[in-house]
Each structure stands twice: as structure tokens, then as C-alpha cells.
Enzyme design. Structure first.
Site, mmCIF file in Angstrom:
data_model
loop_
_atom_site.group_PDB
_atom_site.id
_atom_site.type_symbol
_atom_site.label_atom_id
_atom_site.label_comp_id
_atom_site.label_asym_id
_atom_site.label_seq_id
_atom_site.Cartn_x
_atom_site.Cartn_y
_atom_site.Cartn_z
ATOM 1 N N SER A 1 0.858 -1.189 0.000
ATOM 2 C CA SER A 1 0.000 0.000 0.000
ATOM 3 C C SER A 1 0.887 1.230 0.000
ATOM 4 C CB SER A 1 -0.889 -0.008 1.254
ATOM 5 O OG SER A 1 -1.534 1.240 1.441
ATOM 6 N N TYR B 1 -2.139 -0.266 10.773
ATOM 7 C CA TYR B 1 -2.165 -0.646 9.360
ATOM 8 C C TYR B 1 -0.899 -0.166 8.655
ATOM 9 C CZ TYR B 1 -3.765 -1.086 4.535
ATOM 10 O OH TYR B 1 -3.876 -1.402 3.201
#
Length: 299
Positions: free
Chosen positions: A172, A185
């Protein structure tokens, strides 16, 4: 004298690298065939995983699909079969190492050697750190990074024996840039990017140049993974454009795939600009999404 010679070699290598990059701007990149390759994709029941499976199906790959959601993975399999692919499905909870190793053993015995591994499964909890429960923190690390390590340990030995294969890490932009209310995250995705870089370096050191690696780093994607995301500078990505970039990266053996590619420039700015200027740019970007804030967890 040795230091001087090393410096001259470095300058020569630098000039060559720039010339090579310039020439590549005008020469079409050769794309490899993935026809007949055994491709295993985790998190294939929806979103990027499903779309990636369909793209491999269009290219006549054989597919092994893993997901925790039986209905989702069967829908993906049906779509891939309509495209002419051979598909096997496994219901696997990628937060559990034992399930990963057990399913991997079944794949090796009953289907064959995986030559392309796409570590796509991921989970997220958007909340400030103190509002995030312990089990949510553990699950993000179990799925977003530890699962990558377990699957790679399961399928890498055969790739090493053959000096052939491709390991894909779906990470990501949060593996390069931090965002409030995504502390855990971001931490797990930074780990995923680090895993990709470390594995790439290790394979090079071991002279296993036939095993390729690719890491995908997109910004927000319109999948429902994050609720109501918005960004002032840029846009929310659609699944198709992300998977198109991913497939191009795999087929041309790119090590790092940023979507959008302008993230490379942003990374450079982070290294060059003073902290105050970076903070101003972050405010201009104005990233927003739904998150739990101020509800301290009791573990």
C-alpha cells in the site's frame, strides 16, 4: 588507490544506468508470458484479488485461489472458469499459520508447484491507536505481513531449486507514507514493503536471478476496504486501473509499482523538503475517511 577505482566504477555504472533508463523510454518493454503458470492468489474472493485472478485467467494461467470467504472465492472461480481457466479453490484463514502451511501442502501434493505467488490478502481497522483493540492489532499483522512470510516460506523452496518464479507483495501507499488513524495498518504495510525489499536483496545475494519480485503500492481504492475515503490532491482509484498497473508490473518484472506513479516524486520530496514544508503539503492533501476516534479500548 582502490577507493579511487571503486569511485570511478561507481560513476561509470551511474552513467550507464542513466543511459539505459533513457533508451528504455523509446524501446518497447518485453512482456513475459504467464500462460500455463500455476498462480496462487490470496484474498481472491473480492476486490483486487478477484480482478487479478481474472487477468491471469485471460492469459491462460492455471489458478489456485485462497480466501476466508467461501462464497466470494467460488464467485471468483466461476468468473475465471468462464474465461477458460483451470481453477482450484481453498478456504484459508491467512491469519493462521497452520492453515496456510496445511493448504500449501495440499496444493503441492494435489496440484503442483506454484510459480507465481500473489500475496494479496489484507485487513484494516481505521481507528486511533488507543481505540484499536488488541485482537485487531494482532490480526492486521498476522494477515498483512506474517501471512506473506508463511506463504513465501511454503512455496519459495521449489522456486529456489528451479531458480524460477515470481513473488508479488500487495502492500500500500501506507507502506511508504503515514496517515493518522491507521497507525497499526501503516506499521504492517511498512513491514510488507520491507519484506519485499529484504527478500529481493536476499535473492540477489544468493544469485537466484530467475525469481522475480514485485511490490504493489496503491493509494485508496474504491473497494469499501476503507469507508468513505476522500483526498484533495489526487483521486480514489478504481480496481481496474490498479490491477492493470499490477499486471504490467508482473509481466515486465518491475520491482516496485506505485499507483499513481507520482508517489515516486512524493517520496523524493519527503527526503528533500524541510519538515514544516512536508506538514503543509499533508494539510493540502487533506486525507479523510471514517475512523473510530476517542473510544479507548479496554484490550
Amino acid at each position: 588507490m582502490k577507493m579511487l577505482l571503486d569511485l570511478l566504477r561507481f560513476l561509470a555504472t551511474l552513467i550507464y544506468a542513466y543511459l539505459e533508463a533513457f533508451v528504455k523510454l523509446f524501446v518497447p518493454v518485453k512482456r513475459k508470458s504467464v500462460s500455463g503458470e500455476l498462480v496462487l492468489i490470496t484474498g481472491a474472493g473480492h476486490g483486487v484479488g478477484r480482478a487479478t485472478a481474472c487477468e491471469f485467467a485471460k492469459r491462460q494461467s492455471r489458478l489456485v485461489l485462497w480466501d476466508i470467504n467461501k462464497h466470494g472465492i467460488e464467485d471468483t472461480a466461476a468468473e475465471c472458469r468462464r474465461l477458460g481457466a483451470t481453477v482450484q479453490t481453498f478456504v484459508v484463514d491467512c491469519s493462521k499459520r497452520e492453515e496456510i502451511y496445511s493448504a500449501a501442502e495440499k496444493v503441492r501434493k494435489d496440484i503442483g508447484d506454484v510459480s507465481i505467488l500473489v500475496n494479496n490478502a489484507g485487513v484494516i481497522t481505521t481507528a486511533d491507536l488507543l481505540s484499536t483493540r488488541d485482537e485487531q492489532i494482532e490480526r492486521m499483522f498476522e494477515v498483512n505481513i506474517l501471512a506473506h512470510i508463511w506463504t513465501t516460506r511454503a512455496f519459495l523452496p521449489t522456486m529456489m531449486d528451479n531458480n524460477y518464479g515470481h513473488i508479488v507483495t500487495v502492500a500500500s501507499a501506507a507502506g511508504h507514507f503515514v496517515t493518522s488513524f491507521m497507525v497499526t495498518y501503516c506499521s504492517s504495510k511498512f513491514a510488507a514493503v520491507g519484506f519485499h525489499k529484504g527478500l529481493t536483496e536476499e535473492l540477489s545475494t544468493l544469485r537466484k536471478d530467475g525469481i522475480k519480485t514485485t511490490c504493489l503500492c496503491p493509494v485508496f481504492i474504491n473497494t469499501g476496504f476503507v469507508k468513505n475515503p476522500s483526498i484533495r490532491l489526487g483521486k480514489i482509484l478504481e480496481i481496474d486501473e490498479v490491477v492493470e498497473a499490477l499486471m504490467e508490473g508482473i509481466l515486465t518484472n518491475q520491482k516496485m509499482v506505485f499507483v499513481p506513479s507520482s508517489q515516486r516524486f512524493t517520496l523524493l520530496l519527503e527526503k528533500l523538503l524541510p519538515e514544516r514544508a512536508i506538514d503543509f503539503l499533508k494539510k493540502m492533501t487533506d486525507i479523510k475517511f471514517d475512523a473510530v476516534v476517542g473510544q479507548r479500548s479496554t484490550q
